[in-house]
Design a protein around this motif. Sequence first.
Motif, PDB file in Angstrom:
ATOM      1  N   ASN A 223       0.835  -1.221   0.000  1.00 16.97           N
ATOM      2  CA  ASN A 223       0.000   0.000   0.000  1.00 16.97           C
ATOM      3  C   ASN A 223       0.858   1.255   0.000  1.00 16.97           C
ATOM      4  OD1 ASN A 223      -2.444  -1.273  -0.136  1.00 16.97           O
ATOM      5  ND2 ASN A 223      -2.905  -1.127   2.050  1.00 16.97           N
TER       6      ASN A 223
ATOM      7  N   VAL B  99      -1.136   4.368  -1.726  1.00 18.82           N
ATOM      8  CA  VAL B  99      -2.490   4.460  -1.166  1.00 18.82           C
ATOM      9  C   VAL B  99      -2.426   4.600   0.354  1.00 18.82           C
ATOM     10  CG1 VAL B  99      -3.642   3.202  -3.021  1.00 18.82           C
ATOM     11  CG2 VAL B  99      -2.790   1.934  -1.051  1.00 18.82           C
ATOM     12  N   ASP B 100      -1.257   4.494   0.933  1.00 19.27           N
ATOM     13  CA  ASP B 100      -1.101   4.662   2.373  1.00 19.27           C
ATOM     14  C   ASP B 100       0.169   5.477   2.619  1.00 19.27           C
ATOM     15  OD1 ASP B 100      -1.777   4.468   4.988  1.00 19.27           O
ATOM     16  OD2 ASP B 100      -1.692   2.271   5.112  1.00 19.27           O
TER      17      ASP B 100
ATOM     18  N   ASP C 128      -2.220  14.562  -1.620  1.00 20.58           N
ATOM     19  CA  ASP C 128      -3.161  13.499  -2.005  1.00 20.58           C
ATOM     20  C   ASP C 128      -3.434  13.541  -3.503  1.00 20.58           C
ATOM     21  OD1 ASP C 128      -5.314  11.455  -1.303  1.00 20.58           O
ATOM     22  OD2 ASP C 128      -6.484  13.021  -2.318  1.00 20.58           O
TER      23      ASP C 128
ATOM     24  N   THR D 136      -2.535  10.673  -6.152  1.00 20.59           N
ATOM     25  CA  THR D 136      -3.581  10.085  -6.996  1.00 20.59           C
ATOM     26  C   THR D 136      -3.150  10.103  -8.460  1.00 20.59           C
ATOM     27  OG1 THR D 136      -5.216  10.915  -5.434  1.00 20.59           O
ATOM     28  CG2 THR D 136      -6.049  10.185  -7.549  1.00 20.59           C
TER      29      THR D 136
ATOM     30  N   ARG E 100      -0.636   7.358  -9.010  1.00 18.34           N
ATOM     31  CA  ARG E 100      -1.307   6.044  -9.104  1.00 18.34           C
ATOM     32  C   ARG E 100      -1.967   5.884 -10.473  1.00 18.34           C
ATOM     33  NH1 ARG E 100      -3.210   7.332  -3.790  1.00 18.34           N
ATOM     34  NH2 ARG E 100      -5.268   7.857  -4.610  1.00 18.34           N
ATOM     35  N   LEU E 101      -2.621   6.955 -10.903  1.00 16.33           N
ATOM     36  CA  LEU E 101      -3.362   6.878 -12.167  1.00 16.33           C
ATOM     37  C   LEU E 101      -2.428   6.618 -13.354  1.00 16.33           C
ATOM     38  CD1 LEU E 101      -6.033   7.309 -13.766  1.00 16.33           C
ATOM     39  CD2 LEU E 101      -5.503   9.745 -13.803  1.00 16.33           C
TER      40      LEU E 101
ATOM     41  N   PHE F  16      -2.907  -1.732 -10.011  1.00 13.02           N
ATOM     42  CA  PHE F  16      -3.217  -2.517  -8.804  1.00 13.02           C
ATOM     43  C   PHE F  16      -3.992  -3.774  -9.176  1.00 13.02           C
ATOM     44  CE2 PHE F  16      -2.483   1.646  -7.095  1.00 13.02           C
ATOM     45  CZ  PHE F  16      -1.883   1.413  -5.870  1.00 13.02           C
TER      46      PHE F  16
END
Lengths: 256, 580
Positions: free
Chosen positions: A81, A86-87, A106, A110, A113-114, A119
Amino acid sequence: MNSGNAVNGEFARQEPWMREPTIPPKGNAPMNIVEIRNLTKNYPLGNTTVHALRGIDMDIPKGSLMSVVGPSGSGKTTLLNIIGCVDNATTGSVKVHDQEVTALSDRQLTNLRLNRIGFIFQTFNLVPVLTALENVEFPLLLQGGRSTSEVRAKARKLLAEVGLGDHEKHKPAELSGGQRQRVAIARALVTDPDLVLADEPTANLDSETGESILQLMQKMNDEFGTTFIFSTHDAQVLRYAKSVVRIHDGRLVEGS
Amino acid sequence: MNTILFFAYRNILRQKRRAFLLGTAMALGTCFLVLASSFVAGISQTLFDRVMTYVAGHTSVIVSDRGYLYRTALRGHADLKDDIEKLPHVKKVEETIGIMCRIVGLKKSDNAILIGVDLRKEYTKEELEEVKDNFPMVSGAFEDLSRQDVENPAVISKSKAEFLGIGMGEVMSARFQDSRGRMQVAKLTVIGIFQPSNAFMEAPLFVSLDRAKALLDIDSTDLVYLYLTLQDPKTNAVPTADTIQKMLAPRLAALPGRVEFGSKTENVVSAGIRSDSASRAAFGKLVALSSEWKGAVAVLPESVADRLGAKPGDTVKVVLGISRSGDPISDKVVVAGTWNPPSGSGDLVLLEEDLFQAARSFRARLPGDSGMAQVDAAKSVLDSLLSPQWKLMPRARTTDDVADQYRQIGAREWKSPVVAVRTMYEMGEQIIKLADALNLITLVAVLILFVVVLTGVVNTLRMTVRERTREIGTLRSLGMQARQVRSLFLVETAMLAFFSSLAGTALAFAAMVGLSRLSFPIEGNPLSMLLVRGHLVFVPGFLSTVGQILLVVGMSVVAAWGPAAQAAKLSPANALRHYE
């Protein structure tokens, strides 16, 4: 499907809210896609504190197919994570693609991640109201900047790659566990990420299906050079990993 | 945004039962909102466009003389009506003559109001529809009021005809006082019977305006009580009344006449001197009076007195008008003094106001110049002592003001005619308050209903957020921004509210069609003033309906904001760890 190709073009097509100068463009990847130094993660639990990670140091080279092994509660998911943004870490440094993620907002996390991370979840986590094809399309739609036909073509190609070309209109509830996880893999890869994190991807599958999923991940790693990190507590699946790290009580006990 | 819309649409379909129940609640709420608002708009329209128009007019010009209303006129001022008709926002100016009379039928007698209907006027299709709505005929037609083959054709309400015991073609007699103060009796022939559309329409009898004027001895040059129908009366009634108020500022009154003494006659112009005690005292200081300034007294110009050979204390004959047959009407007047009129005033005879104004009101004028210029010239000397053309009442602001003014009119505080400009706001303050109260009650009831519905929205969304926590974690992991998560829930709610409110609006329109077909009795029904021909009236406005749909969507989005923000704030890792 080479992640090094259309990358800059894709980045330029992103919507304004996605453009973050702190994320370096693809194509300039360092040798290590992940660098972790002295990482700790504590969770408050009532009046006590759970020390999930107790000083992890590790480097993950680009193109790895790494397995994180350890018993339940050892900190595998927490580690994934944090690598997956995400963490948050309690202390320490985590660099993903040479980017210090502990300093990102944040919104920036994001975006990372995108655009850079895929995942795969133990319980597949497909969106139940979307068909297999729509689930795969979804991250591309979030990225924006592509025509509907481009998005559809790319998602279809990925679904075909994972062997579900004829199941694109099926909803997750109409697919078997193995098929769902294949959709999840296609969804994880559709944005051409540098890094795919899979948390116990075979835990909810029978051994035969689980092996086929790992074979698929192996194939994607070989063909596209995508870095895969998957956690497992099943020693049977380790043979698919090119490298293994063992974790116990929040500490690395083997590997780096 | 397309992705969010598409995803939100799929999510609504995900839990069909829950969406259906919540949507049904929203649709019913919208239905009640549209229905209630259309009903109140219907009541408002009934009050404003029907009751108020017929009872008070949106704006009205009231003419009163000697304490009487409706059957009096401002002699020779019909041109003011033409000026008022040219004002902006004025749709229609109707002369209104109402003769309070005693009707004697074949069985019984009853008090009634005889109203004049202008048959010469070209009515628009809309106006004719309005007349048909308000006065649906049981037999006969309003057009028959122009018939010449019967004596004073009249239209009467069905209930009034039944009470009086008369039917079509039968004759009733009406006893009333005309505009000159004389008692008159006229025969009226029933040529039409209508079903009253509401309680207000039961009392009046209708004759043609020309016949009503003839019965009252009012001619075409006279200004009678005017009812104005305006465009957008709520906005324009007061400004129009204020404009008319300025137009009606009175000048000083003058009356051509002649004074006879012995065999000599002098043509003069006469003016009135106010008869209140303060004016009498002031006048006594200006002119040496040999007798009390009260009753049939006059002050003659010295030149006229010399030519006539009359001196203070003599009784002269003053002719101030002619009868219907054209004969001069003379009054015996005591010469109370003489004066020297200022330059330009000519032979200005000063009369006590009561006699002067009575002659202006009750007699036809002698031919010749009006003499107003001479009276104006005397203003430099006599100033406020001169009697005006009419007393213009200050604009009333409340129903209490109106009641007070009616009391003053009834007490005959002024010798001159009285003119007042009123709007429905003062005339029908209580009715308007009733409409406002209905609006408020409806609004409060609907808001309470919506609080209940929106509580449902909040609870449902909180439950949805809880159920979809892991999915939110997944979406956040895949790269959905926190604000996109919030938008997703808001768009879901807005879509559900929009489609539900559309369904609710359709339901409301269907209900309106059904309810407006129900028929309620008018007679003895206290709510009959809210009915049109025994039916409920709904007036759904396009803009108000769109506004109501937007209100429902807006309120739903506001209610959804909390749970949506809660969903957006979820940490992706915590959301992924969530298990029910």
